[in-house]
Motif scaffolding. Structure first.
Motif, PDB file in Angstrom:
ATOM      1  N   PHE A  65       0.916  -1.354   0.065  1.00 43.19           N
ATOM      2  CA  PHE A  65      -0.252  -0.436  -0.276  1.00 43.19           C
ATOM      3  C   PHE A  65       0.843   1.292  -0.010  1.00 43.19           C
ATOM      4  CE2 PHE A  65      -1.765   3.527   2.536  1.00 43.19           C
ATOM      5  CZ  PHE A  65      -3.120   3.421   1.938  1.00 43.19           C
ATOM      6  N   SER A  66       1.521   0.938   0.600  1.00 46.76           N
ATOM      7  CA  SER A  66       2.968   2.216   1.013  1.00 46.76           C
ATOM      8  C   SER A  66       3.241   2.946  -0.320  1.00 46.76           C
ATOM      9  CB  SER A  66       3.823   2.036   1.640  1.00 46.76           C
ATOM     10  OG  SER A  66       3.495   2.020   2.691  1.00 46.76           O
ATOM     11  N   LEU A  67       3.844   1.779  -1.182  1.00 43.30           N
ATOM     12  CA  LEU A  67       4.395   1.756  -2.324  1.00 43.30           C
ATOM     13  C   LEU A  67       3.508   2.287  -3.196  1.00 43.30           C
ATOM     14  CD1 LEU A  67       7.017  -1.055  -2.059  1.00 43.30           C
ATOM     15  CD2 LEU A  67       7.493   1.307  -2.528  1.00 43.30           C
ATOM     16  N   TRP A  68       2.551   1.704  -3.540  1.00 41.30           N
ATOM     17  CA  TRP A  68       1.086   2.313  -4.630  1.00 41.30           C
ATOM     18  C   TRP A  68       0.885   3.633  -4.073  1.00 41.30           C
ATOM     19  CZ3 TRP A  68      -4.273   3.413  -3.061  1.00 41.30           C
ATOM     20  CH2 TRP A  68      -4.744   3.151  -4.430  1.00 41.30           C
ATOM     21  N   HIS A  69       0.627   3.941  -2.973  1.00 47.32           N
ATOM     22  CA  HIS A  69       0.457   5.609  -2.022  1.00 47.32           C
ATOM     23  C   HIS A  69       0.925   6.253  -3.165  1.00 47.32           C
ATOM     24  CE1 HIS A  69      -0.935   8.470  -0.095  1.00 47.32           C
ATOM     25  NE2 HIS A  69      -1.946   8.486  -0.327  1.00 47.32           N
ATOM     26  N   SER A  70       2.626   5.839  -2.747  1.00 49.39           N
ATOM     27  CA  SER A  70       3.916   6.816  -2.812  1.00 49.39           C
ATOM     28  C   SER A  70       4.345   6.222  -3.596  1.00 49.39           C
ATOM     29  CB  SER A  70       4.325   7.558  -1.997  1.00 49.39           C
ATOM     30  OG  SER A  70       3.249   7.924  -1.135  1.00 49.39           O
ATOM     31  N   PRO A  71       4.282   5.972  -5.227  1.00 46.07           N
ATOM     32  CA  PRO A  71       5.188   5.663  -6.590  1.00 46.07           C
ATOM     33  C   PRO A  71       5.912   6.628  -5.998  1.00 46.07           C
ATOM     34  CG  PRO A  71       3.007   6.463  -7.226  1.00 46.07           C
ATOM     35  CD  PRO A  71       2.985   6.205  -5.804  1.00 46.07           C
ATOM     36  N   GLN A  72       6.351   8.148  -6.137  1.00 44.55           N
ATOM     37  CA  GLN A  72       7.251   8.800  -6.388  1.00 44.55           C
ATOM     38  C   GLN A  72       8.581   8.053  -5.837  1.00 44.55           C
ATOM     39  OE1 GLN A  72       4.575   9.415  -4.687  1.00 44.55           O
ATOM     40  NE2 GLN A  72       5.089  10.839  -3.099  1.00 44.55           N
ATOM     41  N   LEU A  73       8.236   7.620  -4.378  1.00 49.73           N
ATOM     42  CA  LEU A  73       9.090   6.957  -4.397  1.00 49.73           C
ATOM     43  C   LEU A  73      10.679   6.361  -5.196  1.00 49.73           C
ATOM     44  CD1 LEU A  73       7.036   5.873  -0.425  1.00 49.73           C
ATOM     45  CD2 LEU A  73       9.423   8.352  -0.925  1.00 49.73           C
ATOM     46  N   LEU A  74      10.508   5.675  -5.760  1.00 46.95           N
ATOM     47  CA  LEU A  74      10.616   4.536  -6.374  1.00 46.95           C
ATOM     48  C   LEU A  74      11.675   5.233  -7.528  1.00 46.95           C
ATOM     49  CD1 LEU A  74       7.904   2.236  -7.986  1.00 46.95           C
ATOM     50  CD2 LEU A  74       9.625   2.243  -5.959  1.00 46.95           C
ATOM     51  N   SER A  75      11.596   6.308  -7.239  1.00 51.18           N
ATOM     52  CA  SER A  75      12.679   7.581  -8.083  1.00 51.18           C
ATOM     53  C   SER A  75      13.468   7.809  -7.075  1.00 51.18           C
ATOM     54  CB  SER A  75      11.881   9.041  -8.846  1.00 51.18           C
ATOM     55  OG  SER A  75      11.210   9.639  -7.998  1.00 51.18           O
ATOM     56  N   ASN A  76      13.819   7.385  -6.240  1.00 47.26           N
ATOM     57  CA  ASN A  76      15.060   7.795  -5.503  1.00 47.26           C
ATOM     58  C   ASN A  76      14.920   6.629  -4.082  1.00 47.26           C
ATOM     59  OD1 ASN A  76      16.673   8.624  -4.083  1.00 47.26           O
ATOM     60  ND2 ASN A  76      15.871  11.208  -3.138  1.00 47.26           N
ATOM     61  N   ILE A  77      15.848   5.625  -4.784  1.00 50.48           N
ATOM     62  CA  ILE A  77      15.585   4.808  -3.748  1.00 50.48           C
ATOM     63  C   ILE A  77      16.737   4.907  -2.675  1.00 50.48           C
ATOM     64  CG2 ILE A  77      16.202   1.861  -3.583  1.00 50.48           C
ATOM     65  CD1 ILE A  77      14.701   1.499  -6.152  1.00 50.48           C
ATOM     66  N   GLN A  78      16.981   5.850  -3.077  1.00 51.18           N
ATOM     67  CA  GLN A  78      18.635   5.672  -1.742  1.00 51.18           C
ATOM     68  C   GLN A  78      17.874   6.953  -0.922  1.00 51.18           C
ATOM     69  OE1 GLN A  78      22.991   6.327  -2.747  1.00 51.18           O
ATOM     70  NE2 GLN A  78      22.510   5.517  -5.142  1.00 51.18           N
ATOM     71  N   VAL A 137      12.927   3.286   1.279  1.00 52.54           N
ATOM     72  CA  VAL A 137      12.695   2.315  -0.176  1.00 52.54           C
ATOM     73  C   VAL A 137      13.732   1.669  -0.254  1.00 52.54           C
ATOM     74  CG1 VAL A 137      11.782   2.860  -2.246  1.00 52.54           C
ATOM     75  CG2 VAL A 137      11.820   4.926  -1.190  1.00 52.54           C
ATOM     76  N   ALA A 138      14.447   1.141   0.028  1.00 51.16           N
ATOM     77  CA  ALA A 138      15.456  -0.351  -0.550  1.00 51.16           C
ATOM     78  C   ALA A 138      14.400  -1.248   0.300  1.00 51.16           C
ATOM     79  CB  ALA A 138      16.547  -0.092  -0.541  1.00 51.16           C
ATOM     80  N   ALA A 139      14.292  -1.264   1.407  1.00 53.77           N
ATOM     81  CA  ALA A 139      14.025  -1.377   2.503  1.00 53.77           C
ATOM     82  C   ALA A 139      11.990  -1.900   2.122  1.00 53.77           C
ATOM     83  CB  ALA A 139      13.944  -1.423   3.916  1.00 53.77           C
ATOM     84  N   MET A 140      11.878  -1.270   1.721  1.00 52.55           N
ATOM     85  CA  MET A 140       9.622  -0.869   1.618  1.00 52.55           C
ATOM     86  C   MET A 140      10.067  -2.512   0.320  1.00 52.55           C
ATOM     87  SD  MET A 140       9.089   2.906   1.811  1.00 52.55           S
ATOM     88  CE  MET A 140       7.024   2.583   1.823  1.00 52.55           C
ATOM     89  N   LEU A 141      10.533  -2.086  -0.873  1.00 52.33           N
ATOM     90  CA  LEU A 141      11.108  -2.904  -1.282  1.00 52.33           C
ATOM     91  C   LEU A 141      11.469  -4.749  -1.178  1.00 52.33           C
ATOM     92  CD1 LEU A 141      12.286  -0.927  -4.268  1.00 52.33           C
ATOM     93  CD2 LEU A 141      10.070  -1.831  -4.327  1.00 52.33           C
ATOM     94  N   LEU A 142      12.059  -4.739  -0.184  1.00 52.17           N
ATOM     95  CA  LEU A 142      12.219  -5.802  -0.008  1.00 52.17           C
ATOM     96  C   LEU A 142      11.243  -6.294   1.147  1.00 52.17           C
ATOM     97  CD1 LEU A 142      16.053  -5.342   1.419  1.00 52.17           C
ATOM     98  CD2 LEU A 142      15.549  -6.963  -0.146  1.00 52.17           C
ATOM     99  N   LEU A 143      10.378  -5.483   1.818  1.00 56.88           N
ATOM    100  CA  LEU A 143       9.761  -5.919   2.848  1.00 56.88           C
ATOM    101  C   LEU A 143       8.228  -6.765   2.098  1.00 56.88           C
ATOM    102  CD1 LEU A 143      10.112  -3.923   5.533  1.00 56.88           C
ATOM    103  CD2 LEU A 143      10.376  -6.137   5.658  1.00 56.88           C
ATOM    104  N   LEU A 144       8.138  -6.210  -0.210  1.00 52.52           N
ATOM    105  CA  LEU A 144       7.322  -6.692  -0.565  1.00 52.52           C
ATOM    106  C   LEU A 144       7.904  -8.540  -0.436  1.00 52.52           C
ATOM    107  CD1 LEU A 144       7.533  -4.418  -3.977  1.00 52.52           C
ATOM    108  CD2 LEU A 144       5.414  -4.585  -1.555  1.00 52.52           C
TER     109      LEU A 144
END
Length: 252
Positions: A65-78, A137-144
């Motif tokens: 939900f967090s990544l879906w709600h804020s997809p702009q985060l994926l453009s700045n993983i660091q 953001v990397a942690a959020m991707l990993l927690l998928l």
């Protein structure tokens, strides 16, 4: 991150540990299948998997939900940051700490050493993210991966309970395989590529890259076990497929 925010984060992690300790106590009151009640050695494992299932549902859907709600985060993983992601990392850190303590205090370290290695990697990485505020953001991707773990845990619970309907296990088997690709292999592959290509190989970047590469090796090993166990049982060898009371393998 200032010292006040770090103190608040530490309190959140401790609160998460307490939440999962409460869930573990609640799991004691839940009814258990006959196959579990008849073999006392399975009681700890069953309870532990129920708590793991709760974390997978909460953390997996939270990350999605967090990544879906804020997809702009994926453009700045660091350097991308969100309060939701920070809270999620604190929440999952508490789970990994609780599960490690549950394994150790219940004398399951020998049979569950793979979990302890995984949790040590996750805790150390997440603590570094909480302290620096980078790579959240990397942690959020990993927690998928926790979305995949929902079906993986259901698979293990079904095996332990000797569910009378093989159709249910068969259906979950294929869903589990699809979720493994989508939410475990795909995010892990992308993050590994990203870190090797874009992240500085020094300091925190080097530490997280080393963690990712070790996790890659573990994931591929678990994937091979899963394929052998559910799709190519004739290839199973050694103890990877044994169902021994008390063991808590990620795949068995």
């Amino acid at each position: 991150m200032g010292p006040g925010w770090r103190t608040a984060s530490a309190a959140l992690v401790c609160g998460s540990v307490a939440i999962f300790a409460g869930l573990r106590r609640a799991a004691l009151a839940l009814p258990r299948p006959d196959a579990v009640r008849s073999r006392p050695g399975r009681a700890w494992r069953w309870r532990n998997l129920l708590v793991s299932f709760a974390h997978s549902v909460l953390a997996g859907l939270w990350a999605l939900f967090s990544l879906w709600h804020s997809p702009q985060l994926l453009s700045n993983i660091q350097d991308g940051y969100s309060v939701s992601g920070h809270l999620l990392v604190c929440f999952s850190s508490g789970y990994f700490i609780h599960d490690s303590l549950d394994i150790i205090f219940n004398h399951q370290s020998r049979s569950s050493w793979e979990y302890l290695v995984h949790h040590a990697m996750a805790i150390s990485a997440f603590v570094s993210l909480i302290i620096t505020g980078r790579f959240l953001v990397a942690a959020m991707l990993l927690l998928l991966v926790e979305v995949s773990n929902i079906f993986l845990t259901v698979r293990m619970l079904l095996k332990m309970s000797n569910v009378p309907s093989p159709a249910l296990y068969e259906a979950n088997k294929y869903v589990n395989l699809a979720m493994y690709f989508i939410f475990r292999l795909a995010p892990q592959s992308y993050l590994t590529w990203y870190f090797l290509r874009h992240v500085e190989v020094q300091g925190q970047g080097a530490f997280l890259t080393a963690n990712l590469l070790l996790l890659d090796a573990m994931i591929l090993m678990y994937f091979s076990r899963l394929l052998r166990s559910d799709f190519f049982p004739s290839l199973r060898t050694g103890s990877a497929g044994r169902d021994v009371d008390g063991e808590k393998f990620l795949i068995d």
